[in-house]
Design a protein around this motif. Structure first.
Motif, PDB file in Angstrom:
ATOM      1  N   SER A 133       0.819  -1.208   0.000  1.00  0.00           N
ATOM      2  CA  SER A 133       0.000   0.000   0.000  1.00  0.00           C
ATOM      3  C   SER A 133       0.852   1.256   0.000  1.00  0.00           C
ATOM      4  O   SER A 133       0.524   2.248  -0.657  1.00  0.00           O
ATOM      5  CB  SER A 133      -0.931   0.011   1.220  1.00  0.00           C
ATOM      6  N   THR A 134       1.964   1.211   0.734  1.00  0.00           N
ATOM      7  CA  THR A 134       2.844   2.380   0.801  1.00  0.00           C
ATOM      8  C   THR A 134       3.403   2.719  -0.565  1.00  0.00           C
ATOM      9  O   THR A 134       3.383   3.877  -0.997  1.00  0.00           O
ATOM     10  CB  THR A 134       3.990   2.134   1.793  1.00  0.00           C
TER      11      THR A 134
ATOM     12  N   SER B 157      -1.869  13.127  -0.845  1.00  0.00           N
ATOM     13  CA  SER B 157      -1.156  11.895  -1.191  1.00  0.00           C
ATOM     14  C   SER B 157      -0.247  11.420  -0.073  1.00  0.00           C
ATOM     15  O   SER B 157      -0.039  10.213   0.106  1.00  0.00           O
ATOM     16  CB  SER B 157      -0.328  12.102  -2.462  1.00  0.00           C
ATOM     17  N   THR B 158       0.302  12.353   0.709  1.00  0.00           N
ATOM     18  CA  THR B 158       1.181  11.943   1.806  1.00  0.00           C
ATOM     19  C   THR B 158       0.423  11.110   2.837  1.00  0.00           C
ATOM     20  O   THR B 158       1.015  10.305   3.550  1.00  0.00           O
ATOM     21  CB  THR B 158       1.799  13.160   2.509  1.00  0.00           C
ATOM     22  N   GLY B 159      -0.903  11.323   2.910  1.00  0.00           N
ATOM     23  CA  GLY B 159      -1.695  10.530   3.851  1.00  0.00           C
ATOM     24  C   GLY B 159      -1.618   9.054   3.549  1.00  0.00           C
ATOM     25  O   GLY B 159      -1.485   8.226   4.462  1.00  0.00           O
ATOM     26  N   GLY B 160      -1.692   8.694   2.262  1.00  0.00           N
ATOM     27  CA  GLY B 160      -1.598   7.289   1.887  1.00  0.00           C
ATOM     28  C   GLY B 160      -0.240   6.700   2.208  1.00  0.00           C
ATOM     29  O   GLY B 160      -0.134   5.552   2.669  1.00  0.00           O
TER      30      GLY B 160
ATOM     31  N   LEU C 292       2.919   3.197   5.884  1.00  0.00           N
ATOM     32  CA  LEU C 292       4.082   3.009   6.752  1.00  0.00           C
ATOM     33  C   LEU C 292       3.674   2.689   8.188  1.00  0.00           C
ATOM     34  O   LEU C 292       4.362   1.942   8.883  1.00  0.00           O
ATOM     35  CB  LEU C 292       4.948   4.274   6.736  1.00  0.00           C
ATOM     36  N   ALA C 293       2.550   3.261   8.635  1.00  0.00           N
ATOM     37  CA  ALA C 293       2.153   3.105  10.038  1.00  0.00           C
ATOM     38  C   ALA C 293       1.298   1.875  10.288  1.00  0.00           C
ATOM     39  O   ALA C 293       1.119   1.491  11.447  1.00  0.00           O
ATOM     40  CB  ALA C 293       1.386   4.356  10.485  1.00  0.00           C
ATOM     41  N   ALA C 294       0.764   1.247   9.237  1.00  0.00           N
ATOM     42  CA  ALA C 294      -0.247   0.204   9.419  1.00  0.00           C
ATOM     43  C   ALA C 294       0.236  -0.949  10.301  1.00  0.00           C
ATOM     44  O   ALA C 294      -0.445  -1.333  11.264  1.00  0.00           O
ATOM     45  CB  ALA C 294      -0.697  -0.321   8.060  1.00  0.00           C
TER      46      ALA C 294
END
Length: 442
Positions: A155-156, A278-281, A286-288
């Motif tokens: 996803s990242t 886009s930075t949100g995705g 990265l955090a998931a």
């Protein structure tokens, strides 16, 4: 005495999992190339072919129509072929289809709009089968407890590709020209093919059956849909996906118009808002995995939708000037929360579905999600026309935020971690026997 299972190259760290790294690398460059060509081809149609608005609509629809036409039955087909081999042929077909455009430029100078439409449809069909195959193939490369980490990494890179793709497309057109920029996408599909060849994990056919008759195909599709209907968590995931895609597409259809007409945003402001969103995705991907370990993988599927998703409610409050920042922040919060959710949701599906049903369940859920998106785009246009841009976008963002209630009022709320283990048998496809789920009205 049974022979030991083949060594899949698994380890506690995905960075040492050779098979996963090849799949991840190939998929990453492929998504980047697709993002680039998704901008270059429409741009070519406008600037060179001077297509009409109707023809541009056809070109936009040509890429999404395959999801609705073949998406539902894709899983039944994928189950009958070795998944890695099928992914290879899908990539090769996409590469050859796209290569026909610069070839025509070389031979005759101007590819007709009909060729662009045919290429878009063929690439779309191959993408449907590839996506179902690779999401079903991943559980064979990693341990169940590594699925969230693996899906988070995928996803990242997809989010990074979507963020840098537009800028890269402009650079490639400047440096390589339109034909060279399209050949860049061809090269990314070729690299994806190579990465699949380099994976040494034995390919597996879940069910060795001939190509299905129409009646068999309907029966297979119905079996996958029935599994989704029986599994309370999957059913809630489907309800959430339909709702958030419906209102998310409505929001997407109004966002740029809202920025331009209500906020009087200049081109660089619209681009900056998109970049912030886009930075949100990227951050969500990265955090998931870390968030899942910290608060529990089940909680991570729904809690960010409420803890971060509320940021999207800031969008209608934006005013001319620096208000575009609120649009970017709202989009970033919404995208980040959905990426974190999707990482857990896909991992749950991959881990718990019986192998012989996984592709069919995947294609069923993806088809349901995709079919709500055109309806959402039409809803956005209708809301903007009847209620006005600010009121229409307000309704859309409230719908996006409230979609998280499908998961809050579900069995997930009572769990800390997702049950990343198969709970049924491979022959019957039985689902987990859970306590009665709470009603949305409670």
């Amino acid at each position: 005495m049974e022979a030991p299972p083949p060594d899949l190259g698994r380890s506690t760290s995905l960075w040492r999992n050779r098979a996963f790294l090849f799949l991840w690398g190939g998929q990453s460059v492929s998504v980047l190339g697709s993002t680039v060509s998704g901008i270059i081809i429409p741009l070519y149609a406008v600037l060179v072919l001077h297509v009409s608005t109707f023809e541009m609509g056809l070109l936009a629809a040509a890429g999404s129509v395959p999801y609705m036409l073949v998406g539902l039955m894709a899983g039944a087909v994928v189950d009958r072929f070795p998944r890695r081999r099928l992914m290879f042929w899908c990539d090769l077909t996409r590469a050859l289809a796209l290569a026909s455009i610069p070839l025509t430029m070389l031979l005759s100078g101007t590819p007709p709009i009909g060729q662009l439409l045919a290429v878009a449809v063929l690439v779309g069909v191959m993408t449907v089968f590839f996506d179902v195959a690779y999401q079903s193939y991943l559980p064979g490369l990693v341990e169940n407890e590594q699925l969230i980490d693996g899906n988070g990494k995928l996803s990242t890179t997809e989010s990074v590709a979507e963020a840098v793709g537009p800028g890269l497309a402009g650079v490639l057109i400047t440096v390589l020209g339109r034909a060279g920029a399209i050949l860049f996408d061809v090269a990314t599909y070729a690299l994806s093919c190579l990465s699949l060849v380099l994976i040494r994990t034995p390919d597996e056919v879940i069910e060795k059956r001939p190509v299905p008759t129409p009646r068999q195909l309907v029966r297979d599709v119905a079996e996958g849909a029935a599994y989704v209907g029986r599994d309370r968590i999957l059913r809630r995931l489907a309800q959430f996906a339909v709702t958030v895609n419906l209102f998310g597409s409505a929001y997407g259809s109004l966002e740029i118009v809202f920025l331009n007409r209500d906020l009087h945003a200049q081109a660089w402001m619209i681009g900056a808002a998109a970049a912030i969103g886009s930075t949100g995705g990227v951050l969500g991907g990265l955090a998931a995995a870390a968030l899942g370990r910290r608060i529990g993988s089940a909680r991570a599927t729904w809690l960010p939708l409420l803890a971060l998703g509320w940021l999207v409610l800031l969008v209608p409050l934006a005013q001319p000037g620096w208000g575009f920042v609120l649009v970017g922040l709202g989009t970033a919060g919404n995208v980040a929360s959905i990426v974190i959710y999707a990482t857990g949701a896909v991992s749950y599906r991959q881990a718990t579905c019986p192998p012989h049903l996984l592709s069919r369940v995947t294609s069923c859920l993806r088809w349901i999600s995709w079919c709500s998106m055109p309806a959402g785009a039409l809803l956005g246009g209708l809301l903007g026309t009847l209620a006005g841009l600010r009121a229409g976008i307000s309704i859309a963002v409230v719908g996006c935020f409230l979609a998280g209630l499908w998961l809050f009022f579900s069995p997930l709320r009572r769990m800390r971690d997702l049950p990343l283990a198969r709970t049924g048998t491979e022959n019957t496809g039985k689902t987990l026997d859970e306590q009665p789920e709470p009603s949305l009205a409670t």
